[in-house]
Design an enzyme around this catalytic site. Structure first.
Site, mmCIF file in Angstrom:
data_model
loop_
_atom_site.group_PDB
_atom_site.id
_atom_site.type_symbol
_atom_site.label_atom_id
_atom_site.label_comp_id
_atom_site.label_asym_id
_atom_site.label_seq_id
_atom_site.Cartn_x
_atom_site.Cartn_y
_atom_site.Cartn_z
ATOM 1 N N ASP A 120 30.839 65.404 5.948
ATOM 2 C CA ASP A 120 31.235 64.226 6.700
ATOM 3 C C ASP A 120 32.106 64.756 7.852
ATOM 4 O OD1 ASP A 120 31.913 61.508 7.306
ATOM 5 O OD2 ASP A 120 33.824 61.832 6.287
ATOM 6 N N LEU A 121 32.381 63.929 8.856
ATOM 7 C CA LEU A 121 33.168 64.425 10.003
ATOM 8 C C LEU A 121 34.624 63.927 9.962
ATOM 9 C CD1 LEU A 121 33.118 65.837 12.884
ATOM 10 C CD2 LEU A 121 32.704 63.546 13.770
ATOM 11 N N ASP A 122 34.781 62.593 10.171
ATOM 12 C CA ASP A 122 36.125 62.009 10.263
ATOM 13 C C ASP A 122 36.858 62.155 8.933
ATOM 14 O OD1 ASP A 122 35.907 60.754 12.970
ATOM 15 O OD2 ASP A 122 34.303 59.629 12.004
ATOM 16 N N THR A 172 40.509 62.268 12.497
ATOM 17 C CA THR A 172 40.324 61.187 13.466
ATOM 18 C C THR A 172 40.486 59.804 12.823
ATOM 19 O OG1 THR A 172 38.035 61.706 13.060
ATOM 20 C CG2 THR A 172 38.852 62.223 15.254
ATOM 21 N N LYS A 189 36.736 53.339 6.042
ATOM 22 C CA LYS A 189 36.370 54.761 6.122
ATOM 23 C C LYS A 189 34.902 54.965 5.712
ATOM 24 C CE LYS A 189 40.813 57.019 5.648
ATOM 25 N NZ LYS A 189 41.657 57.901 4.836
ATOM 26 N N SER A 198 27.568 62.041 9.187
ATOM 27 C CA SER A 198 28.649 61.102 9.495
ATOM 28 C C SER A 198 28.054 59.824 10.069
ATOM 29 C CB SER A 198 29.576 61.728 10.536
ATOM 30 O OG SER A 198 30.384 60.747 11.146
ATOM 31 N N ALA A 199 28.728 58.709 9.800
ATOM 32 C CA ALA A 199 28.282 57.434 10.379
ATOM 33 C C ALA A 199 28.631 57.354 11.855
ATOM 34 C CB ALA A 199 28.937 56.276 9.632
ATOM 35 N N LYS A 259 26.452 54.502 4.354
ATOM 36 C CA LYS A 259 27.135 54.813 3.092
ATOM 37 C C LYS A 259 27.681 53.500 2.529
ATOM 38 C CE LYS A 259 28.614 59.141 5.241
ATOM 39 N NZ LYS A 259 29.701 59.912 5.830
ATOM 40 N N GLU A 274 33.479 64.930 1.468
ATOM 41 C CA GLU A 274 33.722 63.543 1.882
ATOM 42 C C GLU A 274 35.171 63.149 1.663
ATOM 43 O OE1 GLU A 274 33.090 60.694 3.040
ATOM 44 O OE2 GLU A 274 31.003 60.846 3.614
ATOM 45 N N ASP A 275 35.674 62.250 2.532
ATOM 46 C CA ASP A 275 37.035 61.735 2.308
ATOM 47 C C ASP A 275 37.025 60.240 1.998
ATOM 48 O OD1 ASP A 275 36.245 61.008 4.962
ATOM 49 O OD2 ASP A 275 38.326 60.443 5.330
#
Ligand code: G6P
Ligand code: MG
Length: 215
Positions: free
Chosen positions: A8-10, A16, A44, A115-116, A146, A170-171
């Protein structure tokens, strides 16, 4: 034995999440809705359009805007968000990320972004790490966000590694649930609260040892 890494990114690669929150908070307050950090947890991993719908429901304004108005609102949120991103640079990469993706590249373990965020390519370029990733899932190509597993199954296909040989980082709760539904080993990066549904919880990627993963 792990043969592919899905990120995932953020909140995993770069912090971010706080910028998304500030941008949504500003937008929400302009239409008379107050959101707090606890509510922000539920945004999130959720797409821009779905996040706006959640915020409108939260403020009991789900029927107050036309589709065109909602499009304008989400575009305005993105403008606020992009302004906040103006100053991000490689110093904002979260701890452990660079070592892990560099080592994965050395061992020919493909890395992919799931990532979304439609801003993922821009952010990865600003962080100067885009070249470490073999692929980026285009969130606009997906039918479901997600916690549906679609994004992670697509990520595994893009790197040509069966889901059971992938690990996902993932966060968000929605992201962990999506990974589990895709039958991908889920590593949760804990920020505010626990991610009990993850197979393993860590505070940062410095806790991840590539040799343990691939052996
Ligand atoms: C990620 C973030 C969400 C964000 C979504 C869409 O999943 O966790 O907070 O809403 O991406 O991001 P975008 O940059 O396309 O608005
Ligand atoms: Mg995230």
């Amino acid at each position: 034995m792990v043969k592919g890494l899905i990120f995932d990114l953020d909140g995993v690669i770069v912090d971010t999440a706080g910028y998304h929150y500030l941008a949504w908070k500003k937008l929400a307050s302009e239409i008379g809705i107050d959101i707090d950090e606890q509510f922000n947890q539920s945004l999130k991993g959720i797409s821009r359009v779905e996040s706006l719908d959640k915020i409108l429901r939260h403020g009991n304004k789900q029927n107050s805007f036309t589709i065109e108005e909602k499009n304008m609102l989400s575009e305005r949120k993105n403008e606020y968000y992009l302004k906040l991103l103006d100053n991000i640079s490689p110093k904002d990469i979260l701890p452990g990320v660079l070592d892990l993706i560099k080592q994965a590249n050395q061992y020919n373990i493909p890395c992919v972004i799931a990532s979304a965020s439609q801003n993922a390519p821009t952010i990865l370029k600003k962080l100067a790490i885009k070249h470490y990733f073999q692929s980026i899932v285009d969130p606009q190509s997906l039918k479901q966000g997600k916690p549906d597993p679609e994004i992670f199954l697509k990520a595994a296909r893009l790197i040509d590694v069966p889901a059971q040989y992938c690990v996902g980082f993932e966060d968000s709760m929605a992201g962990i649930q999506a990974l589990k539904k895709a039958r991908i080993y889920a590593i949760g990066i804990i920020a505010e609260g626990p991610l009990h549904e993850a197979d393993r919880e860590v505070y940062s990627l410095t806790e991840i040892n590539i040799h343990t993963l691939i052996k």
